[in-house]
Design a protein around this motif. Structure first.
Motif, mmCIF file in Angstrom:
data_model
loop_
_atom_site.group_PDB
_atom_site.id
_atom_site.type_symbol
_atom_site.label_atom_id
_atom_site.label_comp_id
_atom_site.label_asym_id
_atom_site.label_seq_id
_atom_site.Cartn_x
_atom_site.Cartn_y
_atom_site.Cartn_z
ATOM 1 N N ALA A 25 0.834 -1.207 0.000
ATOM 2 C CA ALA A 25 0.000 0.000 0.000
ATOM 3 C C ALA A 25 0.866 1.254 0.000
ATOM 4 O O ALA A 25 0.582 2.216 -0.726
ATOM 5 C CB ALA A 25 -0.934 -0.008 1.206
ATOM 6 N N THR A 26 1.922 1.237 0.794
ATOM 7 C CA THR A 26 2.833 2.386 0.837
ATOM 8 C C THR A 26 3.497 2.583 -0.520
ATOM 9 O O THR A 26 3.638 3.714 -0.991
ATOM 10 C CB THR A 26 3.894 2.187 1.930
ATOM 11 N N PHE A 27 3.884 1.489 -1.160
ATOM 12 C CA PHE A 27 4.515 1.571 -2.477
ATOM 13 C C PHE A 27 3.598 2.235 -3.494
ATOM 14 O O PHE A 27 3.988 3.182 -4.171
ATOM 15 C CB PHE A 27 4.912 0.175 -2.960
ATOM 16 N N SER A 28 2.366 1.765 -3.586
ATOM 17 C CA SER A 28 1.468 2.307 -4.599
ATOM 18 C C SER A 28 1.117 3.765 -4.319
ATOM 19 O O SER A 28 1.097 4.595 -5.230
ATOM 20 C CB SER A 28 0.208 1.461 -4.713
ATOM 21 N N THR A 29 0.886 4.097 -3.065
ATOM 22 C CA THR A 29 0.541 5.476 -2.724
ATOM 23 C C THR A 29 1.723 6.412 -2.940
ATOM 24 O O THR A 29 1.569 7.504 -3.503
ATOM 25 C CB THR A 29 0.055 5.556 -1.267
ATOM 26 N N SER A 30 2.908 6.009 -2.493
ATOM 27 C CA SER A 30 4.068 6.884 -2.630
ATOM 28 C C SER A 30 4.471 7.061 -4.095
ATOM 29 O O SER A 30 4.919 8.136 -4.492
ATOM 30 C CB SER A 30 5.252 6.363 -1.814
ATOM 31 N N THR A 31 4.274 6.028 -4.915
ATOM 32 C CA THR A 31 4.561 6.153 -6.339
ATOM 33 C C THR A 31 3.622 7.173 -6.983
ATOM 34 O O THR A 31 4.063 8.043 -7.743
ATOM 35 C CB THR A 31 4.434 4.793 -7.053
ATOM 36 N N ALA A 32 2.350 7.086 -6.660
ATOM 37 C CA ALA A 32 1.380 8.028 -7.218
ATOM 38 C C ALA A 32 1.657 9.452 -6.736
ATOM 39 O O ALA A 32 1.598 10.408 -7.522
ATOM 40 C CB ALA A 32 -0.031 7.607 -6.842
ATOM 41 N N MET A 33 1.959 9.610 -5.455
ATOM 42 C CA MET A 33 2.218 10.945 -4.916
ATOM 43 C C MET A 33 3.473 11.552 -5.544
ATOM 44 O O MET A 33 3.522 12.758 -5.799
ATOM 45 C CB MET A 33 2.347 10.880 -3.402
ATOM 46 N N SER A 34 4.470 10.727 -5.807
ATOM 47 C CA SER A 34 5.688 11.226 -6.446
ATOM 48 C C SER A 34 5.415 11.655 -7.882
ATOM 49 O O SER A 34 5.898 12.699 -8.326
ATOM 50 C CB SER A 34 6.772 10.156 -6.436
ATOM 51 N N ALA A 35 4.649 10.852 -8.598
ATOM 52 C CA ALA A 35 4.385 11.146 -10.009
ATOM 53 C C ALA A 35 3.456 12.346 -10.181
ATOM 54 O O ALA A 35 3.693 13.204 -11.032
ATOM 55 C CB ALA A 35 3.786 9.919 -10.688
ATOM 56 N N VAL A 36 2.418 12.411 -9.376
ATOM 57 C CA VAL A 36 1.407 13.448 -9.558
ATOM 58 C C VAL A 36 1.795 14.769 -8.899
ATOM 59 O O VAL A 36 1.650 15.832 -9.486
ATOM 60 C CB VAL A 36 0.042 12.963 -9.031
ATOM 61 N N TYR A 37 2.271 14.692 -7.663
ATOM 62 C CA TYR A 37 2.513 15.907 -6.886
ATOM 63 C C TYR A 37 3.986 16.285 -6.733
ATOM 64 O O TYR A 37 4.297 17.344 -6.198
ATOM 65 C CB TYR A 37 1.904 15.767 -5.489
ATOM 66 N N ASN A 45 6.430 5.006 7.218
ATOM 67 C CA ASN A 45 5.672 5.829 8.159
ATOM 68 C C ASN A 45 5.600 7.305 7.775
ATOM 69 O O ASN A 45 5.669 8.173 8.647
ATOM 70 C CB ASN A 45 6.247 5.684 9.575
ATOM 71 N N ASP A 46 5.433 7.585 6.512
ATOM 72 C CA ASP A 46 5.244 8.966 6.090
ATOM 73 C C ASP A 46 3.816 9.385 6.444
ATOM 74 O O ASP A 46 2.862 8.662 6.138
ATOM 75 C CB ASP A 46 5.464 9.106 4.587
ATOM 76 N N PRO A 47 3.644 10.529 7.100
ATOM 77 C CA PRO A 47 2.301 10.910 7.558
ATOM 78 C C PRO A 47 1.307 11.149 6.418
ATOM 79 O O PRO A 47 0.125 10.796 6.550
ATOM 80 C CB PRO A 47 2.534 12.195 8.361
ATOM 81 N N LEU A 48 1.747 11.699 5.286
ATOM 82 C CA LEU A 48 0.816 11.933 4.189
ATOM 83 C C LEU A 48 0.426 10.630 3.498
ATOM 84 O O LEU A 48 -0.711 10.475 3.042
ATOM 85 C CB LEU A 48 1.404 12.913 3.185
ATOM 86 N N VAL A 49 1.338 9.688 3.422
ATOM 87 C CA VAL A 49 1.019 8.380 2.845
ATOM 88 C C VAL A 49 0.022 7.656 3.755
ATOM 89 O O VAL A 49 -0.952 7.070 3.286
ATOM 90 C CB VAL A 49 2.291 7.533 2.633
ATOM 91 N N GLN A 50 0.242 7.731 5.060
ATOM 92 C CA GLN A 50 -0.684 7.109 6.005
ATOM 93 C C GLN A 50 -2.073 7.733 5.900
ATOM 94 O O GLN A 50 -3.085 7.035 5.911
ATOM 95 C CB GLN A 50 -0.160 7.247 7.439
ATOM 96 N N LEU A 51 -2.124 9.057 5.789
ATOM 97 C CA LEU A 51 -3.401 9.752 5.659
ATOM 98 C C LEU A 51 -4.125 9.319 4.391
ATOM 99 O O LEU A 51 -5.333 9.054 4.406
ATOM 100 C CB LEU A 51 -3.159 11.259 5.643
ATOM 101 N N SER A 52 -3.395 9.208 3.300
ATOM 102 C CA SER A 52 -3.986 8.773 2.041
ATOM 103 C C SER A 52 -4.475 7.334 2.124
ATOM 104 O O SER A 52 -5.566 7.016 1.636
ATOM 105 C CB SER A 52 -2.961 8.910 0.929
ATOM 106 N N ASN A 53 -3.716 6.463 2.743
ATOM 107 C CA ASN A 53 -4.136 5.067 2.882
ATOM 108 C C ASN A 53 -5.364 4.935 3.781
ATOM 109 O O ASN A 53 -6.243 4.112 3.518
ATOM 110 C CB ASN A 53 -2.997 4.209 3.447
#
Length: 55
Positions: A25-37, A45-53
């Motif tokens: 879950a962290t992999f998919s969210t962090s990949t999307a956040m890196s590409a889009v934003y 344990n990144d707080p924004l990744v946790q919030l998104s998950n």
């Protein structure tokens, strides 16, 4: 960017195999956040990744 995130995910799975589902879950969210934003989340344990998950 995807290769870097993949390496981070593999290291996380090696270090903590019990929580592999969280690492995926962290992999998919962090990949999307890196590409889009352009956001570079921490490998664990990144707080924004946790919030998104949680959302």
């Amino acid at each position: 960017m995807q290769i870097r995130r993949t390496r981070e995910m593999i290291l996380n799975i090696i270090e903590d195999p019990q929580h592999y589902h969280s690492h995926f879950a962290t992999f998919s969210t962090s990949t999307a956040m890196s590409a889009v934003y352009g956001y570079e989340p921490s490998p664990r344990n990144d707080p924004l990744v946790q919030l998104s998950n949680d959302a």
